[in-house]
Scaffold this motif. Structure first.
Motif, PDB file in Angstrom:
ATOM      1  N   GLU A 121      -6.182   4.313   2.560  1.00 39.39           N
ATOM      2  CA  GLU A 121      -5.016   3.465   2.795  1.00 39.39           C
ATOM      3  C   GLU A 121      -5.331   2.283   3.716  1.00 39.39           C
ATOM      4  N   ILE A 141       0.836  -1.204   0.000  1.00 43.25           N
ATOM      5  CA  ILE A 141       0.000   0.000   0.000  1.00 43.25           C
ATOM      6  C   ILE A 141       0.871   1.255   0.000  1.00 43.25           C
ATOM      7  N   MET A 184       0.690  -2.535  -7.991  1.00 41.89           N
ATOM      8  CA  MET A 184       0.895  -1.919  -6.680  1.00 41.89           C
ATOM      9  C   MET A 184       2.387  -1.858  -6.334  1.00 41.89           C
ATOM     10  N   PRO A 233      -6.019  -1.207   4.899  1.00 43.22           N
ATOM     11  CA  PRO A 233      -5.776  -2.486   4.211  1.00 43.22           C
ATOM     12  C   PRO A 233      -7.051  -3.196   3.771  1.00 43.22           C
ATOM     13  N   TYR A 285      -8.339  -3.209   0.244  1.00 46.92           N
ATOM     14  CA  TYR A 285      -7.695  -4.079  -0.746  1.00 46.92           C
ATOM     15  C   TYR A 285      -8.137  -5.533  -0.620  1.00 46.92           C
ATOM     16  N   GLY A 297      -5.457   5.354  -4.061  1.00 47.92           N
ATOM     17  CA  GLY A 297      -5.690   4.119  -3.321  1.00 47.92           C
ATOM     18  C   GLY A 297      -5.846   2.869  -4.155  1.00 47.92           C
ATOM     19  N   SER A 298      -6.918   2.097  -3.860  1.00 47.14           N
ATOM     20  CA  SER A 298      -7.075   0.762  -4.432  1.00 47.14           C
ATOM     21  C   SER A 298      -7.736   0.745  -5.800  1.00 47.14           C
TER      22      SER A 298
END
Length: 386
Positions: free
Chosen positions: A160, A151, A269, A162, A165, A281-282
């Motif tokens: 951010e 990340i 990533m 976790p 994700y 971000g994701s």
């Protein structure tokens, strides 16, 4: 009051939500409150028990009575994260799906909880079970160190987390017999039968389906570092990429696993950690892998952006057109704005699904709650380790 600031179209949507025959199944209303648990902050989660939503005669028969296996072929599978920060939103999302489902007993929920959530996965499981006693669900523990080293920093710290994700790992987390799943975020409500979304066909071997927004400026999701590179933009040469929101996706997990898409996302990533090719971000890794090769689903299934932009969380109206799913993506969340007595007009569309009951003088000792949760039998509690 609920219609304040809403035009006639939006008032019609609210009327549909509140007064339509939202479920073809059988419902009963116990009408009693169920206490949740103190999850480590100053707050105390306490939810009303949801109505008991039951199937109608037209629903497919489940393979088993009583215990329901996630391998039952009659099920609609829905995956979402479960954490103390967004728990109120998750409960509302589940409630909305059950309320509008024609066959609520055939919906199976897969909840992904962080290993070190302040409430602990066991307490979160207890809260879900006490709020929805007959719900078919399973809770999986997601180890944050699975993804933490991948990340990179984002424009907003919440991006951010976790758990944002966890969707990358559904092919590994869920039982191998689960071949298809609807992934949804925790800041939305569904105001239509979820089976309609489930039955959408993914054509031409596509792995995911989602509403696409081709009018959006696609280039803004990546940095100048990305677009100025002689090779990186070529990833889109064979396709016409469009923006899509990863908060609502239909996913073919068989094709996902076979194509090792988890690893393809991780590769981007890893590059981001070295070169800073995006800021958000994701989402961008999904765009890099799938944009231009997504089954386009009707926009009614993701009226997104209702939380405003990612910095200020300003108010936004509904988009034109029919609505099946309302999504408060962005910084502003409806429960926070309602509690602060500064709601946006669209937040009142979320309010009917909120089961949260503010604590008055009722307090429960945290350690007693943890002891109760750890000593009880929690059905569908699993560990996930890479």
């Amino acid at each position: 009051m609920l219609g304040f600031g809403l035009n006639p179209v939006h008032l019609a949507v609210l009327a549909f939500i509140l007064f339509s025959p939202v479920c073809l199944g059988i419902r009963s209303f116990p009408g009693r409150d169920v206490a949740g648990g103190d999850y480590g902050y100053e707050g105390f989660f306490r939810f009303a028990e949801a109505p008991d939503y039951r199937n109608g005669e037209e629903c497919p028969a489940k393979g088993h009575k009583g215990y329901v296996s996630s391998c039952d072929p009659s099920l609609v599978h829905v995956a979402m994260t479960l954490d103390s920060e967004y728990l109120r939103g998750s409960i509302a999302a589940v409630h909305s799906i059950l309320r509008h489902s024609s066959c609520p007993e055939n919906v199976f929920f897969h909840f992904i909880a962080a290993e070190f959530d302040p409430a602990s996965p066991r307490v979160l499981t207890q809260l879900v079970r006490s709020t929805f006693p007959s719900l078919n669900f399973k809770v999986y523990i997601f180890r944050e160190d699975t993804v933490i080293n991948l990340i990179s920093s984002s424009i907003r710290s919440a991006l951010e987390n976790p758990l944002n994700y966890a969707r990358n790992y559904l092919g590994d987390i869920l039982d191998p017999c689960v071949e298809r799943v609807i992934y949804i975020d925790s800041d939305l409500v569904v105001v239509d039968d979820i089976r309609k979304l489930w039955n959408i066909t993914l054509t031409e071997s596509r792995v995911i389906g989602a509403p696409e927004y081709c009018h959006a400026v696609f280039e803004k999701y990546f940095t100048d570092e990305f677009w100025s590179d002689p090779d990186l933009p070529r990833v889109f040469d064979s396709r016409k990429p469009c923006y899509f929101n990863t908060g609502v996706m239909v996913m073919d997990l068989v094709r996902w696993r076979e194509g090792n898409y988890r690893r393809k996302i991780e590769n981007w990533m890893e590059l981001q950690r070295r070169r800073r090719i995006y800021e958000l971000g994701s989402l961008p890794p999904f765009l890099l892998v799938f944009a231009g090769n997504v089954e386009a689903i009707d926009h009614r299934w993701n009226q997104h952006g209702l939380g405003g932009d990612n910095v200020k969380g300003s108010c936004r109206p509904l988009h034109p057109g029919p609505v099946s799913l309302l999504h408060w993506s962005g910084k502003g969340k409806p429960w926070s704005r309602l509690d602060a007595r500064k709601p946006c007009p669209v937040d009142h569309l979320w309010e009917p699904y909120d089961l949260y009951k503010p604590h008055r003088n009722h307090r429960l000792n945290h350690q007693q709650m943890l002891l109760s949760a750890s000593s009880s039998t929690l059905v569908g509690y699993s560990n996930y380790f890479i």
